[in-house]
Write an enzyme that holds these catalytic residues in place. Structure first.
Site, mmCIF file in Angstrom:
data_model
loop_
_atom_site.group_PDB
_atom_site.id
_atom_site.type_symbol
_atom_site.label_atom_id
_atom_site.label_comp_id
_atom_site.label_asym_id
_atom_site.label_seq_id
_atom_site.Cartn_x
_atom_site.Cartn_y
_atom_site.Cartn_z
ATOM 1 N N ASP A 301 1.033 -1.226 -0.070
ATOM 2 C CA ASP A 301 0.111 0.058 0.060
ATOM 3 C C ASP A 301 0.915 1.205 -0.009
ATOM 4 O O ASP A 301 2.133 1.360 0.611
ATOM 5 C CB ASP A 301 -0.901 -0.029 1.294
ATOM 6 C CG ASP A 301 -2.171 -0.611 1.000
ATOM 7 O OD1 ASP A 301 -2.628 -0.688 -0.179
ATOM 8 O OD2 ASP A 301 -2.443 -1.302 2.017
ATOM 9 N N ASP A 338 -16.612 11.298 8.044
ATOM 10 C CA ASP A 338 -15.500 10.698 7.539
ATOM 11 C C ASP A 338 -14.608 10.458 8.661
ATOM 12 O O ASP A 338 -13.644 11.254 9.065
ATOM 13 C CB ASP A 338 -14.697 11.362 6.316
ATOM 14 C CG ASP A 338 -13.642 10.673 5.714
ATOM 15 O OD1 ASP A 338 -13.232 9.784 6.253
ATOM 16 O OD2 ASP A 338 -13.172 11.276 4.566
ATOM 17 N N PHE A 368 -17.207 7.289 4.306
ATOM 18 C CA PHE A 368 -16.347 6.787 3.488
ATOM 19 C C PHE A 368 -16.034 5.310 3.520
ATOM 20 O O PHE A 368 -15.944 4.937 4.458
ATOM 21 C CB PHE A 368 -14.755 7.559 3.806
ATOM 22 C CG PHE A 368 -13.809 7.063 2.913
ATOM 23 C CD1 PHE A 368 -13.872 7.685 1.449
ATOM 24 C CD2 PHE A 368 -12.968 5.784 3.254
ATOM 25 C CE1 PHE A 368 -12.935 7.165 0.666
ATOM 26 C CE2 PHE A 368 -11.933 5.725 2.156
ATOM 27 C CZ PHE A 368 -12.128 6.320 0.907
ATOM 28 N N ALA A 371 -15.014 0.818 -0.927
ATOM 29 C CA ALA A 371 -15.711 0.362 -2.020
ATOM 30 C C ALA A 371 -16.218 1.625 -3.130
ATOM 31 O O ALA A 371 -16.397 1.663 -4.314
ATOM 32 C CB ALA A 371 -17.126 -0.469 -1.777
ATOM 33 N N LEU A 374 -15.912 7.666 -1.416
ATOM 34 C CA LEU A 374 -16.322 8.791 -1.538
ATOM 35 C C LEU A 374 -17.259 8.853 -0.022
ATOM 36 O O LEU A 374 -17.641 7.843 0.584
ATOM 37 C CB LEU A 374 -17.132 9.387 -2.419
ATOM 38 C CG LEU A 374 -18.428 8.574 -2.914
ATOM 39 C CD1 LEU A 374 -19.716 8.659 -1.656
ATOM 40 C CD2 LEU A 374 -19.090 9.035 -4.238
ATOM 41 N N SER A 375 -17.346 10.102 0.547
ATOM 42 C CA SER A 375 -18.281 10.153 1.832
ATOM 43 C C SER A 375 -19.136 11.608 1.496
ATOM 44 O O SER A 375 -18.852 12.275 0.683
ATOM 45 C CB SER A 375 -17.429 10.300 2.843
ATOM 46 O OG SER A 375 -16.340 11.610 2.858
ATOM 47 N N LYS A 387 -17.683 14.173 -1.170
ATOM 48 C CA LYS A 387 -16.405 14.426 -1.473
ATOM 49 C C LYS A 387 -15.711 13.036 -1.642
ATOM 50 O O LYS A 387 -15.912 12.339 -0.926
ATOM 51 C CB LYS A 387 -15.691 14.905 -0.173
ATOM 52 C CG LYS A 387 -14.308 15.242 0.031
ATOM 53 C CD LYS A 387 -13.974 15.511 1.417
ATOM 54 C CE LYS A 387 -13.551 14.220 2.262
ATOM 55 N NZ LYS A 387 -14.326 13.822 3.182
ATOM 56 N N ASP A 509 -4.448 -4.016 6.687
ATOM 57 C CA ASP A 509 -5.120 -3.846 8.002
ATOM 58 C C ASP A 509 -6.558 -3.832 7.999
ATOM 59 O O ASP A 509 -7.059 -3.919 9.007
ATOM 60 C CB ASP A 509 -4.490 -2.523 8.753
ATOM 61 C CG ASP A 509 -4.664 -1.249 8.115
ATOM 62 O OD1 ASP A 509 -5.333 -1.371 6.778
ATOM 63 O OD2 ASP A 509 -4.375 -0.159 8.041
#
Length: 671
Positions: A301, A338, A368, A371, A374-375, A387, A509
């Protein structure tokens, strides 16, 4: 303190000595076929000596040397196990006499029931307040707290754990320092991470790795072959008029079979697990540690691994016709739901710039998720504010980037700096862009270069758009990258690499990482992460440091190199011992074999004794190397092989000649 340390060392040394002799019992001795042959040979030598097959002094001396050989092999294993027991003892202290405040349900206002932590069941709810020890592994379902994990990780700096985030996992034996949390228990008593660690370091659950099993089979085949050869020698000797005593046959067998690696093999395996635990990595099996040394592809990541992971909102860029305040207020409202650090930083930056918007009432918040990427919030008046990533917002507003050149330009400007652009929209109108900045970790590019030298391919996985991903990938020096990655993209990448016959490792994680962690050959889960991630992976990093995956690879490489080096050295030793033992046994009856006596040893008896003494002493001499491991230097497989053969192959042939000659100079004086 010095006195206490001395007492602990004395107790530890006594335990090692006790275990060394305890392992002489047949039920333990016969677990190692190679050393079992030496054990049986010791008994046969005693019997043959007492029956007059050889002189009493010579026979007893050989018996003593053979016994010492077995004891040294036992000592190597006992020392490795003792290190594990020491770690286990400190871990046990973290879980002794734990109590738990059990709740009947999450919303219960009744007084919690105080019970022993051993009575907790999976899915039980536990209330833990500041100053209390967490009684069981689990996930925080309500609240947040700073936690001291030093009892498990050794790191004294407190860490933040919070419900409904990817850092919600807690571990038994750690201490809550502030606030209070409600934890849902994830493991039954006796099956916590502490319990697993204790079992692993004590060796109770240590299973042999595939390479270790293969090497064991090779050693057993070699041992059986030499037993057959030695057993047939008396019959062959009788045909040519040579009589060989049982004592000399045993000496020959012990020198022929690979006793050095046979005696050190258990210690090498245990030491590998200990090195992983020393790095605060809990491997669910020894196989996981060793497979890490064969990894071909690393999936990493970006956030927290390649970059520091604390992306912060650093600027707002409104589009033409949109006021700066309007953009900041919209961004704030989408970020109230978020829980990510990025979302919190948006609220913080907007407030620093003078915005005072409060969390709207009677609004439906959209949290958020990986998948949707966005939130947002649906206000009571019908307004929808979102956003998120560019493609997610374009999908929400049903717009085409080709029709909004200004937005495309602004996103590309932010991404070209290696920052992450987040787009804000209200209903079907795009308001502007938020810039999230992160920093590449120092030294990470050099580490990737070393991995490349070892033939390991690095792939960066990020949810960022392709421009941002490309900029960071170039700066970090990774071989490839996957932009705008979803959980299923990680899984597909792993499967594609594995389909080409490659071994893949990845770190994660979150719950959404669980499928990929389970699919990867090495799945390193963060201890701070969700229970699903920890269950899916075959390793857990107690420090929750994503870059630990790079250390795990080095530990695995070192494990393989150590076993290979000592095996090479052991087998090379046998070549030298052949030139010592064979002339001693047959040179009198077959003068032509005298040409093999290149060391010109004092006598056949001194030659046998010198070879056996060297055979015994080389085991304790190599114990520190077996426990510490051969020093790892990043290199290609061919370079490692050349280095191995030069140092441990050639050295393994030359060193015994020198050592046996020196021993013979001393032994010849006394015989």
């Amino acid at each position: 303190m010095n006195s206490s340390h001395a007492n602990k060392m004395t107790i530890l040394n006594k335990e090692i000595i006790q275990q060394t002799f305890y392992k002489l019992l047949p039920q333990h001795a016969f677990r190692n076929p190679v050393m079992a042959c030496v054990w049986v040979g010791t008994v046969l030598t005693v019997v043959a000596t007492l029956m007059g097959s050889t002189s009493l002094g010579f026979g007893l001396l050989l018996t003593l040397i053979l016994l010492v050989t077995v004891l040294f092999a036992n000592y190597a294993e006992a020392v490795a196990e003792a290190k594990g027991r020491g770690q286990a003892a400190s871990l046990r202290q973290a879980r002794e006499n734990l109590m738990a405040n059990k709740l009947t349900d999450l919303d219960s206002s009744q007084t919690p029931e105080l019970i022993s932590a051993n009575l907790l069941k999976k899915e039980d709810l536990v209330l833990i307040k500041a100053g209390e020890i967490i009684p069981a592994d689990g996930e925080i379902v309500r609240g947040f707290a700073t936690i001291n994990e030093s009892a498990v990780t050794g790191e004294s700096a407190p860490v933040l754990r919070e419900a409904n985030t990817d850092r919600s996992g807690v571990i038994a034996g750690t201490k809550v320092l502030t606030d209070q949390i409600v934890v849902r228990v994830s493991n039954e008593a006796g099956h916590s991470f502490l319990d697993k660690m204790i079992a692993l370091v004590e060796g109770a659950n240590r299973q042999k790795t595939p390479n270790e099993i293969a090497l064991g089979i090779l050693l057993n085949i070699m041992t059986i072959t030499f037993i057959v050869v030695v057993v047939t020698l008396p019959f062959i000797g009788s045909m040519v008029g040579i009589k060989i005593s049982v004592v000399l046959l045993v000496a020959l067998l012990v020198c022929l079979i690979p006793t050095t690696i046979g005696g050190l093999l258990p210690a090498i395996g245990i030491a590998g697990m200990n090195r992983a635990l020393k790095a605060n990595v809990l491997a669910k099996s020894g196989k996981a540690v060793e497979v890490a040394g064969d990894i071909d592809v690393l999936l990493l990541d970006k956030t927290g691994t390649i970059t520091y992971g604390d992306r912060q909102a650093t600027a707002f860029y409104p589009l033409t016709g949109i006021g700066m305040s309007e953009l900041r207020q919209a961004a704030m409202m989408t970020s109230f739901a978020d829980p990510t650090p990025e979302g919190k930083s948006v609220v913080s930056l907007a407030r620093e710039m003078g915005e005072t918007v409060q969390e709207p009432e009677q609004a439906a918040f959209i949290q958020f998720s990986a998948a949707t990427r966005l939130s947002g919030v649906d206000l009571a008046d019908g307004h929808q504010i979102r956003k998120g990533a560019l493609d997610a917002i374009l999908g929400f507003t049903e717009q085409d980037i080709r029709n909004n050149i200004e937005l495309k330009t602004r996103v590309e400007q932010v991404a070209s700096k290696g920052a992450t652009p987040l787009v804000v929209a209200a209903n079907h109108t795009i308001l502007g862009v938020i810039e999230l900045s992160d920093v590449i970790k120092q030294g990470i590019k050099e580490r990737f270069a070393l991995l490349r030298e070892m033939g390991i391919k690095t792939i960066m996985v990020t949810g960022d758009n392709p421009l941002t991903a490309a900029a960071i990938a170039a700066e970090a020096g990774v071989d490839d990258y996957i932009a705008e990655a979803r959980p299923e993209d990680k899984l597909a990448c792993i499967r594609n690499e594995q389909a080409e016959g490659k071994l893949v490792a990845m770190v994660g994680d979150g719950t959404n990482d669980a499928p990929a962690l389970a699919q990867a050959d090495i799945g390193l889960a963060m201890n701070s992460g969700t229970q699903a991630a920890k269950e899916a992976g075959n390793m857990v990093d107690l420090d929750s440091d994503p870059t630990k995956l790079l250390d795990v690879v080095e530990i695995g490489k070192q494990q393989l190199i150590t076993r290979g080096a000592l095996t090479t050295f052991s087998l090379a030793n046998d070549v030298s011992k052949y030139f010592v033992i064979l002339p001693a046994l047959f040179a009198v009856a077959v003068p032509q074999l005298e040409v093999l006596n290149i060391l010109h040893l004092g006598s056949p008896k001194s030659a046998v004794i010198s070879a056996l003494i060297f055979n015994a002493l080389i085991i304790p001499m190599l114990i520190p190397l077996a426990l510490r491991g051969v020093k790892f230097k990043p290199a290609s497989a061919l370079q490692l092989l050349r280095r191995n053969m030069l140092i441990y192959g050639v050295g393994g042939v030359v060193f015994p000649f020198i050592a046996i000659k020196l021993i013979d100079l001393v032994v010849a004086v006394w015989i």
